[in-house]
Design an enzyme around this catalytic site. Structure first.
Site, mmCIF file in Angstrom:
data_model
loop_
_atom_site.group_PDB
_atom_site.id
_atom_site.type_symbol
_atom_site.label_atom_id
_atom_site.label_comp_id
_atom_site.label_asym_id
_atom_site.label_seq_id
_atom_site.Cartn_x
_atom_site.Cartn_y
_atom_site.Cartn_z
ATOM 1 N N TYR A 1 118.573 -47.636 24.001
ATOM 2 C CA TYR A 1 117.517 -46.801 24.584
ATOM 3 C C TYR A 1 117.833 -46.494 26.038
ATOM 4 O O TYR A 1 117.699 -45.355 26.482
ATOM 5 C CB TYR A 1 116.177 -47.529 24.473
ATOM 6 C CG TYR A 1 115.011 -46.725 25.004
ATOM 7 C CD1 TYR A 1 114.493 -45.660 24.266
ATOM 8 C CD2 TYR A 1 114.431 -47.024 26.226
ATOM 9 C CE1 TYR A 1 113.435 -44.916 24.749
ATOM 10 C CE2 TYR A 1 113.368 -46.287 26.719
ATOM 11 C CZ TYR A 1 112.872 -45.227 25.976
ATOM 12 O OH TYR A 1 111.827 -44.492 26.462
ATOM 13 N N LYS B 1 118.402 -42.701 27.702
ATOM 14 C CA LYS B 1 117.633 -42.167 28.826
ATOM 15 C C LYS B 1 118.526 -41.967 30.056
ATOM 16 O O LYS B 1 118.297 -41.060 30.857
ATOM 17 C CB LYS B 1 116.462 -43.087 29.150
ATOM 18 C CG LYS B 1 115.378 -43.096 28.070
ATOM 19 C CD LYS B 1 114.837 -41.701 27.825
ATOM 20 C CE LYS B 1 113.709 -41.693 26.803
ATOM 21 N NZ LYS B 1 113.173 -40.323 26.580
#
Length: 302
Positions: free
Chosen positions: A151, A155
């Site tokens: 994750y 990002k």
């Protein structure tokens, strides 16, 4: 219902009720913009349609779905789009050594490639309006968010992509804002479907892993509508020269949500600060101690 003449338009991805996109749609609608709310399952947007918003089906991982959405928006708005908000996202919490790469690819398809595809597809409408792109990133992009490597990487990619996109679109009058979201009440962050594989080297701290799955919903978590109000207010500010944007105009970087101020400050001190905080917060020092004790015990037996 099409937008009124001179009414600004905003397209938001990932507007399923309970999430950030839904809260942003409600706030922009309250501010008088014509909202184009999207989700993979359009039926969940029925209440928003009743409020006068345009609702469209959109899967940001499918080129055909993006093209269909683009064509409908162009017809609706007369070939213009004032604001595009890339909010659709996917959480991913699992240790780096336990990652399933096909699962990681799915996360990047939504969190990264979906953002890139939407910006490319809607660039023509944004250029016509001298519009604004807001990419919803995360503090995870600059934080060693333990058990969130995939994750964090997705990002981080959004942040790097957005910085370059900002310069490439500047000659065409299109602005790019990156929202560095902290802990915010959200449906996406509440999913706890992942489990540690039986052979995971982190089975010793399986209880901590379970708590980590819902960390963002239990640590300085900011209500979704409060985050939306701040972001919408920033998005609707007038333009100012770059050196004054952070104070008076639409900022290039928007920090809000739980931990946002602390992480921003910590990064100015050096990455070792956040490394130390995350290591202890997620009890990895306890795991390190246990491993050393096991190693010491094994040495005594030899």
């Amino acid at each position: 219902m099409p937008p009124r003449p001179e009414q600004k338009t905003v397209l938001i991805t990932g507007c399923t009720p309970g999430g950030i996109g839904h809260a942003l749609a409600l706030e922009f609608h309250a501010k008088g913009l014509h909202v184009i709310a999207t989700a993979r399952n359009i039926s969940v947007l029925a209440e928003m349609a009743e409020m006068g918003m345009t609702t469209l089906a959109l899967d940001v991982t499918k080129a055909a779905s993006i093209k269909e959405c683009h064509d409908e928006v162009a017809l609706l708005t007369g070939g213009r789009l004032d604001i595009l908000i890339n909010n659709a996202g996917r959480t991913h919490t699992i240790p780096a050594t336990d990652l399933d790469i096909d699962d990681v690819r799915e996360t990047f398809e939504t969190n990264v490639f979906g953002v890139m595809a939407m910006c490319a597809a809607f660039a023509d409408l944004l250029i016509q309006a001298g519009g604004l792109i807001i990419n919803i990133a995360s503090l995870a992009a600059i934080t060693p968010y333990v058990f969130g490597s995939a994750y964090c990487a997705s990002k981080g990619a959004v942040v790097s992509y957005s910085r370059t996109l900002r310069l490439e679109l500047k000659p065409y009058g299109v602005r790019v804002m990156v929202a560095m979201a902290g802990t915010i009440r959200s449906q996406i962050a509440s999913k706890t479907h992942r489990v540690l594989p039986p052979a995971s080297i982190y089975q010793r701290v399986a209880d901590m892993f379970q708590r980590r799955l819902t960390f963002s919903q239990n640590n300085a978590t900011v209500p979704t509508d409060a985050f939306a109000r701040k972001l919408v207010a920033s998005a609707l500010r007038p333009e100012w020269p770059v050196i004054l944007r952070s104070w008076f105009g639409r900022p290039d970087w928007f920090y809000a949500g739980g931990w946002a101020g602390k992480v921003w400050f910590a990064t100015s001190l050096g990455e070792w600060v956040l490394d130390t905080i995350m290591y202890r917060m997620f009890k990895l020092h306890n795991l390190e101690r246990a491993i050393k004790q096991e190693q010491a015990a094994q040495k005594k037996l030899k």
